[in-house]
Design an enzyme around this catalytic site. Structure first.
Site, mmCIF file in Angstrom:
data_model
loop_
_atom_site.group_PDB
_atom_site.id
_atom_site.type_symbol
_atom_site.label_atom_id
_atom_site.label_comp_id
_atom_site.label_asym_id
_atom_site.label_seq_id
_atom_site.Cartn_x
_atom_site.Cartn_y
_atom_site.Cartn_z
ATOM 1 N N TYR A 57 34.320 33.503 34.440
ATOM 2 C CA TYR A 57 33.924 34.839 33.994
ATOM 3 C C TYR A 57 33.443 34.827 32.544
ATOM 4 C CZ TYR A 57 36.630 36.451 38.080
ATOM 5 O OH TYR A 57 37.140 36.662 39.329
ATOM 6 N N GLN A 167 43.703 34.432 46.861
ATOM 7 C CA GLN A 167 42.877 35.566 46.441
ATOM 8 C C GLN A 167 41.547 35.522 47.195
ATOM 9 O OE1 GLN A 167 40.488 37.013 42.489
ATOM 10 N NE2 GLN A 167 42.657 36.535 42.183
ATOM 11 N N SER A 194 37.294 42.631 44.946
ATOM 12 C CA SER A 194 36.286 43.581 45.449
ATOM 13 C C SER A 194 36.911 44.542 46.463
ATOM 14 C CB SER A 194 35.106 42.834 46.077
ATOM 15 O OG SER A 194 34.433 42.047 45.136
ATOM 16 N N LEU A 196 36.979 47.579 46.654
ATOM 17 C CA LEU A 196 36.157 48.773 46.919
ATOM 18 C C LEU A 196 34.802 48.385 47.484
ATOM 19 C CD1 LEU A 196 37.023 50.746 43.654
ATOM 20 C CD2 LEU A 196 38.244 50.709 45.836
#
Length: 280
Positions: A57, A167, A194, A196
């Protein structure tokens, strides 16, 4: 809406599973350092105690800055990061994990994941390095990410320390029942990223109707559904509004009819699907 009461929901209200809070803040694509640090600080001071990041990230420094800026003790925070697929050789795991700790400004992380079973991943070599970090106390728990049932079974058999969590992408449009069953069989927690579906859940009539019924947002309904499934959700959010709205999902109690309606949604959508994924 439940959102307005989010600031009255204390951290201890959030359910935990083996010490891991079942609602966390995801930081994927939160690449602006100041914004990332501020969102982490905001989340922690709103009540979140689970923060998720990754080497890939590019924001571990900023996440560390946000943790340092928040008026919350490090020992109260469940902090997770992930080792990227280029760094999964034995020596690279050891070296880059220490670099992650330096960037985060911490002495240990609560959970360290294999980000994907890809590229330099070798189950025996990679997991032996993870076990060494575990034995040294630099990581509290070992996790895997994006593992299919067969990779999970192999990891559980090979790893000297327990595999704590897997995950994966999981939401009402990708409920992953077979993977949930496999994780349950191996006593492995599921952390859903994720949750949503990158906003696609907002457009589902069933979820909209349930949100109206509970005077809640579609996001809150989707996160409450994940919790009912025993899934720890880590929605990414940068604005204070979205952070507090997601936190407000802890006040949403779905009934069986709500869960059945969401389970019956026949639309399927996988939002994260790189070519190196194990299912491709």
């Amino acid at each position: 809406m439940v959102t307005s009461d989010a600031d009255t929901i204390p951290p201890e209200t959030c359910p935990t599973t083996d010490g891991m809070p079942m609602l966390g803040l995801g930081t994927w694509q939160n690449e602006d350092p100041e914004q990332c640090a501020e969102s982490v600080r905001t989340a922690l001071e709103a009540g979140y105690r689970h923060i998720d990041t990754a080497q890939a990230y590019g924001n571990e420094d900023a996440v560390g800055d946000g943790i340092a800026a928040a008026d919350v003790d490090r020992e109260e925070i469940f902090l997770a990061t992930k080792v990227w697929i280029d760094n999964l050789a034995y020596d690279d795991v050891l070296e880059t994990t220490r670099e992650s700790l330096d960037r985060l400004g911490v002495d240990y992380v609560d959970l360290l994941y294999v980000h994907w079973p890809s590229r330099t991943y070798d189950a025996e070599e990679t997991l032996s390095a993870f076990s060494e970090l575990y034995d040294e106390g630099l990581i509290e728990r070992i996790g895997v990410s994006n593992f299919q049932p067969e990779q999970l079974e192999e990891a559980v058999e090979i790893c000297d320390a327990p595999i704590f969590a897997n995950q994966v992408e999981l939401h009402p449009l990708l409920p992953q029942p077979e993977l949930r069953e496999a994780c349950d069989a191996h006593d492995v927690e599921i952390v859903g990223y994720s949750p949503l579906a990158r906003g696609r859940v907002f457009d589902q009539p069933e979820i909209q109707e349930i949100a109206d019924k509970h005077d809640a947002s579609e996001a809150q309904v989707s996160l409450a559904w994940a919790r009912e499934k025993g899934v720890t959700a880590i929605p990414k959010a940068t604005s204070e509004g979205h952070i507090t709205d997601n936190w407000g999902s802890l006040a949403v109690d779905l009934d069986q009819a709500d869960i059945d309606a969401i389970d019956a949604i026949d639309e399927t959508s996988r939002e994260v699907d790189p070519g190196f994924a194990p299912w491709n």
